[in-house]
Motif scaffolding. Structure first.
Motif, short mmCIF file in Angstrom:
data_model
loop_
_atom_site.label_atom_id
_atom_site.label_comp_id
_atom_site.label_asym_id
_atom_site.label_seq_id
_atom_site.Cartn_x
_atom_site.Cartn_y
_atom_site.Cartn_z
N ARG A 114 0.80 -1.22 0.00
CA ARG A 114 0.00 0.00 0.00
C ARG A 114 0.83 1.27 0.00
NH1 ARG A 114 -2.78 -1.86 5.25
NH2 ARG A 114 -0.89 -3.15 5.24
N VAL A 123 -2.52 1.41 -7.66
CA VAL A 123 -3.47 0.63 -6.88
C VAL A 123 -2.70 -0.46 -6.15
CG1 VAL A 123 -5.47 -0.91 -6.98
CG2 VAL A 123 -5.32 1.07 -8.53
N SER A 152 -4.65 -0.14 -12.52
CA SER A 152 -6.11 -0.10 -12.51
C SER A 152 -6.68 -1.11 -11.54
CB SER A 152 -6.65 -0.39 -13.92
OG SER A 152 -6.42 -1.75 -14.27
N VAL A 153 -7.90 -0.87 -11.11
CA VAL A 153 -8.61 -1.82 -10.26
C VAL A 153 -8.90 -3.10 -11.05
CG1 VAL A 153 -10.73 -2.21 -8.94
CG2 VAL A 153 -9.63 0.04 -8.88
N CYS A 156 -5.90 -5.36 -10.99
CA CYS A 156 -5.74 -5.86 -9.63
C CYS A 156 -6.68 -7.04 -9.39
CB CYS A 156 -6.02 -4.74 -8.63
SG CYS A 156 -5.89 -5.21 -6.89
N SER A 365 -5.00 0.63 -1.25
CA SER A 365 -4.63 2.03 -1.42
C SER A 365 -4.96 2.45 -2.85
CB SER A 365 -3.14 2.24 -1.16
OG SER A 365 -2.78 3.61 -1.35
N LEU A 366 -5.65 3.58 -2.98
CA LEU A 366 -6.04 4.10 -4.28
C LEU A 366 -5.49 5.52 -4.45
CD1 LEU A 366 -9.81 3.06 -4.25
CD2 LEU A 366 -7.92 1.83 -5.35
N LEU A 368 -6.34 8.57 -5.09
CA LEU A 368 -7.55 9.38 -5.20
C LEU A 368 -7.33 10.87 -4.93
CD1 LEU A 368 -10.09 6.97 -3.46
CD2 LEU A 368 -9.86 7.42 -5.91
N SER A 395 -13.88 0.26 -4.95
CA SER A 395 -12.71 0.88 -5.59
C SER A 395 -13.00 1.19 -7.05
CB SER A 395 -11.50 -0.05 -5.48
OG SER A 395 -11.12 -0.24 -4.13
N GLU A 399 -12.95 4.70 -8.94
CA GLU A 399 -12.10 4.89 -10.11
C GLU A 399 -12.85 5.62 -11.22
OE1 GLU A 399 -8.89 2.29 -12.71
OE2 GLU A 399 -10.61 1.26 -11.81
#
Length: 414
Positions: A114, A123, A152-153, A156, A365-366, A368, A395, A399
């Motif tokens: 993270r 991400v 990207s989510v 992931c 963790s993003l 953002l 998430s 996004e």
């Protein structure tokens, strides 16, 4: 595909990364161009995300297999003999600044998926304890888990589908997902009960940008229809937790030294490890088994106390990933006059991640929030044990609402 490197190692790690990335980019460019998505209906988001994930994962695996050996030419003797471990700073660099690969392996025993993700605009999902087997060489009951950092989510989630599941002899096995994690991306989220924490739960302060990032995301979540209010597990305010965690961490370091010695077939010394790690290992040798067992028991009680907050009806905890904006290179440097200095810097920097290694919960963790200068500020979402599905669903919603695919960190601002 085969990547070639110069026979003579470059003088610096930066030179090595530059030469390695140039070689890898040249080798992969034709394949990447051939696999670009052709459907114009999806617009530039698909183009930013790149080629289909199945191809990109295979490409990344092949590339990293070639690249990681070369990267280790510049590491310590013990690390050079362990090519199956990929150096984390290089991994996040490959995904973010260089953009060579869509994902890179990472592990997290206190925040090390993270935190690098937060500092590099990526991400980073720390999975639940027992979600991905640690077999055959590691213990899934310990603090650390394995996964990746991505842009990207979607990627992931796809990689979690490819890697999740138990191994033979696992003692902790997370509940099986009810459907592929990739299907959570874009799925309806529903109305969630979300608590946010915009300050350090223990004594101390955090940077204003980190607190502001949490508040902005909390406001966005409210606009998306979720119930959001200041709330967090009061167990996070337990002042006895940090020394207990450090006792376990130091013991793990001592075991890692012995494992490395067995792998190398010789005794290891301080020249084989960073000074802070060697110092912690030596400290652990002076700690009694009774004190270690007491730390394990205390963290078990702590884990139950933290998890109770979710059992009481909360869905998600929102926090900064780190308590500071990304630090400049060198601020974690080893110091012979103060061997534990890097750990003291880390304790101030990493105020929100280690608790969930102890509780075994998933946390992501993003990227953002970004400073005006273009520096990423990671925001952490924490779910109940085994609820990666909910984390990925939320998430993906964020996004879309607060996109980051077009962003790249401005490291010159640091």
């Amino acid at each position: 595909m085969r990547i070639t490197f110069p026979a003579t190692p470059p003088n610096t790690s930066s030179d090595l990364l530059r030469q390695a990335s140039s070689s890898l980019a040249a080798a992969t460019r034709p394949s990447l161009e051939a696999c670009q998505p052709q459907n114009p209906k999806h617009g530039d988001q698909r183009e930013r995300l790149g080629t289909p994930v199945e191809f990109r994962v295979a490409l990344a695996a092949a590339a990293l297999q070639q690249l990681r050996r070369a990267l280790f030419l510049q590491r310590t003797p013990a690390m050079a003999a362990a090519p199956f471990v990929f150096p984390r700073p290089a991994a996040v660099w490959l995904v973010s600044k260089a953009g060579i690969v869509p994902a890179a392996h990472a592990s997290d025993g206190g925040g090390s998926i993270r935190i690098p993700a937060a500092c590099c605009g990526l991400v980073g999902l720390k999975v639940s304890q027992g979600r991905i087997t640690s077999a055959p060489f590691r213990d899934e009951t310990n603090l650390g888990v394995e996964h990746v950092v991505t842009r990207s989510v979607r990627d992931c989630a796809a990689l979690l589908d490819a890697t999740q599941g138990p191994g033979v002899g696992d003692r902790v096995i997370a509940p099986s997902p009810i459907r592929p994690y990739a299907e959570e991306v874009g799925a309806p989220v529903g109305k969630l009960r979300i608590g946010f924490l915009d300050h350090r739960p223990l004594a101390g302060t955090i940077d204003d940008e980190c607190a502001e990032g949490v508040r902005l995301v909390a406001k966005q979540l409210e606009q998306l229809g979720h119930h959001v209010e200041p709330a967090w597990p009061k167990a996070l305010e337990d002042e006895s937790f940090p020394p207990r965690f450090t006792a376990i961490w130091g013991t793990n370091m001592a075991v890692a030294c012995e494992t490395t010695a067995n792998m190398l077939g010789r005794e290891v010394n301080e020249d084989d490890f960073e000074l802070v790690n060697w110092t912690m290992a030596q400290y652990a040798h002076k700690t009694s088994a009774v004190k270690y067992a007491a730390a394990i028991l205390a963290t078990s009680l702590y884990r139950r106390a933290v998890a109770q907050w979710w059992a009481d009806g909360w869905d998600i905890l929102l926090t900064p990933t780190a308590g500071r904006v990304p630090l400049k290179v060198g601020q974690f440097a080893n110091d012979k006059s103060s061997p534990m200095r890097p750990m003291k810097v880390a304790a101030d920097f990493v105020a929100f991640t280690a608790a969930f290694n102890t509780s075994g919960q998933p946390a992501i963790s993003l990227p953002l929030h970004w400073t005006a200068q273009g520096v990423p500020i990671g925001i952490q979402l924490v779910g109940a044990y085994g609820r990666e599905d909910l984390l990925l669903r939320l998430s993906a919603q964020l996004e879309v609402a607060m996109p980051w695919a077009h962003r790249r960190p401005s490291f010159n601002a640091l």
